[in-house]
Design a protein around this motif. Structure first.
Motif, PDB file in Angstrom:
ATOM      1  N   LEU A   1       0.884  -1.161  -0.075  1.00 44.89           N
ATOM      2  CA  LEU A   1       0.084  -0.024   0.088  1.00 44.89           C
ATOM      3  C   LEU A   1       0.820   1.340   0.032  1.00 44.89           C
ATOM      4  O   LEU A   1       0.599   2.234  -0.730  1.00 44.89           O
ATOM      5  N   ALA A   2       1.854   1.114   0.795  1.00 48.18           N
ATOM      6  CA  ALA A   2       2.792   2.335   0.890  1.00 48.18           C
ATOM      7  C   ALA A   2       3.446   2.528  -0.565  1.00 48.18           C
ATOM      8  O   ALA A   2       3.686   3.615  -0.991  1.00 48.18           O
ATOM      9  N   ALA A   3       4.046   1.598  -1.057  1.00 47.49           N
ATOM     10  CA  ALA A   3       4.527   1.673  -2.599  1.00 47.49           C
ATOM     11  C   ALA A   3       3.509   2.275  -3.588  1.00 47.49           C
ATOM     12  O   ALA A   3       3.998   2.969  -4.471  1.00 47.49           O
ATOM     13  N   LEU A   4       2.268   1.589  -3.408  1.00 42.01           N
ATOM     14  CA  LEU A   4       0.985   2.270  -4.072  1.00 42.01           C
ATOM     15  C   LEU A   4       1.041   3.892  -4.203  1.00 42.01           C
ATOM     16  O   LEU A   4       1.052   4.609  -5.201  1.00 42.01           O
ATOM     17  N   LEU A   5       1.036   4.330  -2.904  1.00 43.52           N
ATOM     18  CA  LEU A   5       0.953   5.580  -2.760  1.00 43.52           C
ATOM     19  C   LEU A   5       2.099   6.398  -3.130  1.00 43.52           C
ATOM     20  O   LEU A   5       2.071   7.519  -3.667  1.00 43.52           O
ATOM     21  N   LEU A   6       3.292   5.894  -2.938  1.00 38.87           N
ATOM     22  CA  LEU A   6       4.555   6.485  -3.085  1.00 38.87           C
ATOM     23  C   LEU A   6       4.453   6.575  -4.947  1.00 38.87           C
ATOM     24  O   LEU A   6       4.906   7.842  -5.477  1.00 38.87           O
ATOM     25  N   SER A   7       4.224   5.551  -5.673  1.00 40.67           N
ATOM     26  CA  SER A   7       4.280   5.531  -7.063  1.00 40.67           C
ATOM     27  C   SER A   7       3.082   6.715  -7.716  1.00 40.67           C
ATOM     28  O   SER A   7       3.621   7.504  -8.497  1.00 40.67           O
ATOM     29  N   VAL A   8       2.043   6.599  -7.255  1.00 41.95           N
ATOM     30  CA  VAL A   8       1.127   7.811  -7.451  1.00 41.95           C
ATOM     31  C   VAL A   8       1.613   9.218  -7.354  1.00 41.95           C
ATOM     32  O   VAL A   8       1.905   9.766  -7.945  1.00 41.95           O
ATOM     33  N   VAL A   9       2.301   9.421  -5.907  1.00 42.11           N
ATOM     34  CA  VAL A   9       2.483  10.718  -5.423  1.00 42.11           C
ATOM     35  C   VAL A   9       3.901  11.203  -6.259  1.00 42.11           C
ATOM     36  O   VAL A   9       4.000  12.284  -6.621  1.00 42.11           O
ATOM     37  N   SER A  10       4.780  10.133  -6.468  1.00 40.83           N
ATOM     38  CA  SER A  10       5.678  10.538  -7.155  1.00 40.83           C
ATOM     39  C   SER A  10       5.375  11.179  -8.701  1.00 40.83           C
ATOM     40  O   SER A  10       6.070  11.880  -9.304  1.00 40.83           O
TER      41      SER A  10
END
Length: 276
Positions: free
Chosen positions: A204-213
């Motif tokens: 979930l953290a990776a998903l958020l970071l990918s979108v935010v980046s």
């Protein structure tokens, strides 16, 4: 030497330096974060300030943003506590915003202060000096760099509807989705190698970071388009400016810092991510 060769060589040199400093951590990595903040602020003001601004404004007024940024860079370099740094950054942003209001120049300098200072702050405090910090930064790099790379290749291979044609005409929805899937996979791989038991939260953290980046990338593209700039600067041969390379990374770093600080503490957020 062709531009592609120059781009590859400078990219390899930069990656080697960044990864070496990441491995060492502590003061060397914190100084890297300071250098990133300084470069981001330089490039931001280079893009957003009118060419005639220094003629129109009293000298003491256009020196204030630089002075505020210098104080923040020194504070970050000396490793002040997270809350103290954030209070300093808030005070500097308010002061520069007030000056921008008084001279009628808007909030570009104040936004630059906040953006540049938080960029270095998040990276420095995520890494810290322990093993959890190393894992947190490697997790961040894996997600953001994989997202960026695969978004480019998937977008070129698949094509399709544009993601934000008025901001960045080259980006597609297929690239954004492909990059996100790859970024999440890369984050989970790092998490598994780090020995994290449950992969749901890292995923979930990776998903958020990918979108935010990707949002951070679009934000910088919007700033450049708003001010008629192709690159943020020419500091990196073949790549443009520092902001062109870290736009998504620093925004994702701030998001990961917030997640970690909520789970652990503002001064050691990596413990909340990989401290178990």
């Amino acid at each position: 030497m062709s531009n592609l060769q120059l781009r590859i060589i400078s990219g390899l040199v930069l990656a080697s330096v960044v990864l070496a400093l990441t491995w060492v951590g502590g003061l060397p990595f914190r100084l890297l974060a300071v250098a990133i903040s300084a470069a981001v602020f330089y490039e931001w003001t280079r893009m957003t300030r009118p060419a005639h601004s220094r003629v129109m404004w009293p000298r003491v007024m256009w020196l204030v943003p630089e002075a505020c940024m210098a104080v923040l860079l020194v504070a970050l370099g000396f490793g002040v506590a997270a809350v103290d740094f954030l209070l300093l950054a808030l005070a500097a942003t308010v002061i520069v915003a007030a000056i921008g209001f008084l001279r009628g120049s808007g909030l570009w300098d104040a936004t630059g202060i906040a953006y540049a200072s938080l960029s270095g702050f998040a990276l420095a405090f995520l890494r810290g000096a322990d093993h959890a910090g190393l894992l947190a930064i490697l997790f961040l790099f894996a997600v953001v760099w994989t997202t960026d790379t695969l978004a480019y290749f998937v977008g070129r291979a698949v094509g399709g509807p544009k993601l934000a044609p008025s901001i960045s005409p080259g980006k597609t929805w297929s690239g954004a989705i492909g990059g996100t899937v790859a970024g999440v996979a890369a984050g989970i791989v790092v998490s598994v190698l780090a020995g994290t038991g449950n992969q749901l939260l890292p995923g979930l953290a990776a998903l958020l970071l990918s979108v935010v980046s990707q949002i951070g990338d679009l934000f910088e593209s919007w700033v450049k388009r708003r001010h008629g700039c192709k690159d943020s600067s020419q500091l990196i041969p073949g790549h443009g400016g520092v902001m062109d390379r870290v736009d998504g990374l620093v925004v994702a770093a701030l998001a990961l810092y917030v997640i970690g600080s909520l789970a652990a503490s503002p001064d050691n957020p990596a413990q909340g991510l990989f401290g178990g």
